[in-house]
Write an enzyme that holds these catalytic residues in place. Sequence first.
Site, PDB file in Angstrom:
ATOM      1  N   ARG A  30     -12.716 -34.489  49.787  1.00 14.84           N
ATOM      2  CA  ARG A  30     -12.252 -35.407  48.735  1.00 14.84           C
ATOM      3  C   ARG A  30     -10.735 -35.370  48.568  1.00 14.84           C
ATOM      4  O   ARG A  30     -10.129 -36.388  48.260  1.00 14.84           O
ATOM      5  CB  ARG A  30     -12.993 -35.108  47.434  1.00 14.84           C
ATOM      6  N   GLU A  83     -33.696 -35.547  47.359  1.00 14.00           N
ATOM      7  CA  GLU A  83     -32.771 -36.505  47.968  1.00 14.00           C
ATOM      8  C   GLU A  83     -33.024 -36.669  49.469  1.00 14.00           C
ATOM      9  O   GLU A  83     -32.877 -37.767  50.002  1.00 14.00           O
ATOM     10  CB  GLU A  83     -31.326 -36.076  47.688  1.00 14.00           C
ATOM     11  N   ASN A 119     -14.895 -41.537  46.085  1.00 16.90           N
ATOM     12  CA  ASN A 119     -14.573 -40.153  46.452  1.00 16.90           C
ATOM     13  C   ASN A 119     -15.231 -39.720  47.763  1.00 16.90           C
ATOM     14  O   ASN A 119     -15.437 -38.537  48.017  1.00 16.90           O
ATOM     15  CB  ASN A 119     -14.886 -39.206  45.290  1.00 16.90           C
ATOM     16  N   HIS A 169     -21.109 -37.739  48.944  1.00 14.86           N
ATOM     17  CA  HIS A 169     -22.076 -37.206  47.980  1.00 14.86           C
ATOM     18  C   HIS A 169     -22.684 -35.961  48.595  1.00 14.86           C
ATOM     19  O   HIS A 169     -22.888 -35.896  49.808  1.00 14.86           O
ATOM     20  CB  HIS A 169     -23.205 -38.227  47.722  1.00 14.86           C
ATOM     21  N   LYS A 210     -19.858 -42.181  51.750  1.00 20.44           N
ATOM     22  CA  LYS A 210     -19.899 -43.381  50.895  1.00 20.44           C
ATOM     23  C   LYS A 210     -19.135 -44.554  51.538  1.00 20.44           C
ATOM     24  O   LYS A 210     -18.371 -44.371  52.497  1.00 20.44           O
ATOM     25  CB  LYS A 210     -19.315 -43.030  49.523  1.00 20.44           C
ATOM     26  N   TYR A 259     -29.586 -42.586  41.965  1.00 18.85           N
ATOM     27  CA  TYR A 259     -28.675 -41.975  40.985  1.00 18.85           C
ATOM     28  C   TYR A 259     -29.257 -41.970  39.574  1.00 18.85           C
ATOM     29  O   TYR A 259     -28.506 -41.861  38.605  1.00 18.85           O
ATOM     30  CB  TYR A 259     -27.344 -42.738  40.984  1.00 18.85           C
ATOM     31  N   ARG A 294     -20.856 -28.351  48.886  1.00 21.95           N
ATOM     32  CA  ARG A 294     -20.135 -28.691  47.649  1.00 21.95           C
ATOM     33  C   ARG A 294     -18.686 -28.180  47.735  1.00 21.95           C
ATOM     34  O   ARG A 294     -17.763 -28.849  47.283  1.00 21.95           O
ATOM     35  CB  ARG A 294     -20.830 -28.092  46.417  1.00 21.95           C
ATOM     36  N   PHE A 298     -20.586 -44.681  33.548  1.00 21.16           N
ATOM     37  CA  PHE A 298     -20.180 -45.148  34.887  1.00 21.16           C
ATOM     38  C   PHE A 298     -21.366 -45.517  35.773  1.00 21.16           C
ATOM     39  O   PHE A 298     -21.186 -45.881  36.935  1.00 21.16           O
ATOM     40  CB  PHE A 298     -19.317 -44.073  35.582  1.00 21.16           C
TER      41      PHE A 298
HETATM   42  N1  UDP Z   1     -18.449 -40.695  38.836  1.00 19.51           N
HETATM   43  C1  UDP Z   1     -17.617 -41.665  38.309  1.00 19.51           C
HETATM   44  N2  UDP Z   1     -16.994 -41.402  37.104  1.00 19.51           N
HETATM   45  C2  UDP Z   1     -17.156 -40.218  36.441  1.00 19.51           C
HETATM   46  C3  UDP Z   1     -18.000 -39.237  36.994  1.00 19.51           C
HETATM   47  C4  UDP Z   1     -18.631 -39.512  38.197  1.00 19.51           C
HETATM   48  O1  UDP Z   1     -17.435 -42.714  38.883  1.00 19.51           O
HETATM   49  O2  UDP Z   1     -16.552 -40.041  35.374  1.00 19.51           O
HETATM   50  C5  UDP Z   1     -19.131 -40.977  40.102  1.00 19.51           C
HETATM   51  C6  UDP Z   1     -18.487 -40.212  41.244  1.00 19.51           C
HETATM   52  O3  UDP Z   1     -18.369 -41.089  42.357  1.00 19.51           O
HETATM   53  C7  UDP Z   1     -19.459 -39.097  41.527  1.00 19.51           C
HETATM   54  C8  UDP Z   1     -20.802 -39.713  41.121  1.00 19.51           C
HETATM   55  O4  UDP Z   1     -20.493 -40.567  40.025  1.00 19.51           O
HETATM   56  O5  UDP Z   1     -19.417 -38.687  42.871  1.00 19.51           O
HETATM   57  C9  UDP Z   1     -21.850 -38.734  40.679  1.00 19.51           C
HETATM   58  O6  UDP Z   1     -21.308 -37.915  39.664  1.00 19.51           O
HETATM   59  P1  UDP Z   1     -21.497 -36.320  39.683  1.00 19.51           P
HETATM   60  O7  UDP Z   1     -21.053 -35.809  38.354  1.00 19.51           O
HETATM   61  O8  UDP Z   1     -22.892 -35.996  40.117  1.00 19.51           O
HETATM   62  O9  UDP Z   1     -20.423 -35.850  40.776  1.00 19.51           O
HETATM   63  P2  UDP Z   1     -20.618 -35.243  42.248  1.00 19.51           P
HETATM   64  O10 UDP Z   1     -21.891 -34.438  42.241  1.00 19.51           O
HETATM   65  O11 UDP Z   1     -20.671 -36.405  43.198  1.00 19.51           O
HETATM   66  O12 UDP Z   1     -19.400 -34.396  42.462  1.00 19.51           O
HETATM   67 MG    MG Z   2     -23.806 -34.940  41.616  1.00 19.04          MG
END
Ligand code: UDP
Ligand code: MG
Length: 136
Positions: free
Chosen positions: A105, A129, A115, A118, A12, A52, A88, A60
């Site tokens: 992270r 994706e 963070n 992705h 990112k 997204y 992951r 958010f």
């Molecule tokens: N995100 C955020 N606030 C939240 C949850 C998620 O800004 O409360 C952002 C965060 O950058 C995250 C992305 O949205 O990486 C996608 O969310 P997801 O739950 O899919 O998390 P990830 O799969 O990236 O761990």
């Molecule tokens: Mg996700």
Amino acid sequence: MNSTEQTLSIIKPDAVERDLVEKIQKKFLEKKIKVLKSKKIQISKEEASDFYKVHQTKPFYDRLCSYLSSGPIVVMVLEGENVIQENRKIMGATDPKNADEGTIRKLYGISIDKNSVHGSDSIENAKKEIDFFFKD
Ligand code: UDP
Ligand code: MG
């Protein structure tokens, strides 16, 4: 059961900006994950919103899409055994505060927004994706 899979990884804007691309790619190589494809691009807010869209009802969402389109990103196809789950694990929890020691992270994430990475979360989403960024 083990199987060779592919997943989509994105470095990112916060991490590209801090010159962390090679350090992050090294984390994958250390775990015998191949970086099959990699390109540095910048996407529009419309493209980020499309990428997204699973999150479109979340509070958010707008901030997330603005953020992902705010600067250059590096999109990659990773390949390896169970790479969707492995990636992951290497990424760590969504909120860097909750991420395990040694994860990307934990090491590099600034906040839940910024963070650093992705990663696809399922076989189905990985296919979608990868196609989103690498459809020829
Ligand atoms: N995100 C955020 N606030 C939240 C949850 C998620 O800004 O409360 C952002 C965060 O950058 C995250 C992305 O949205 O990486 C996608 O969310 P997801 O739950 O899919 O998390 P990830 O799969 O990236 O761990
Ligand atoms: Mg996700």
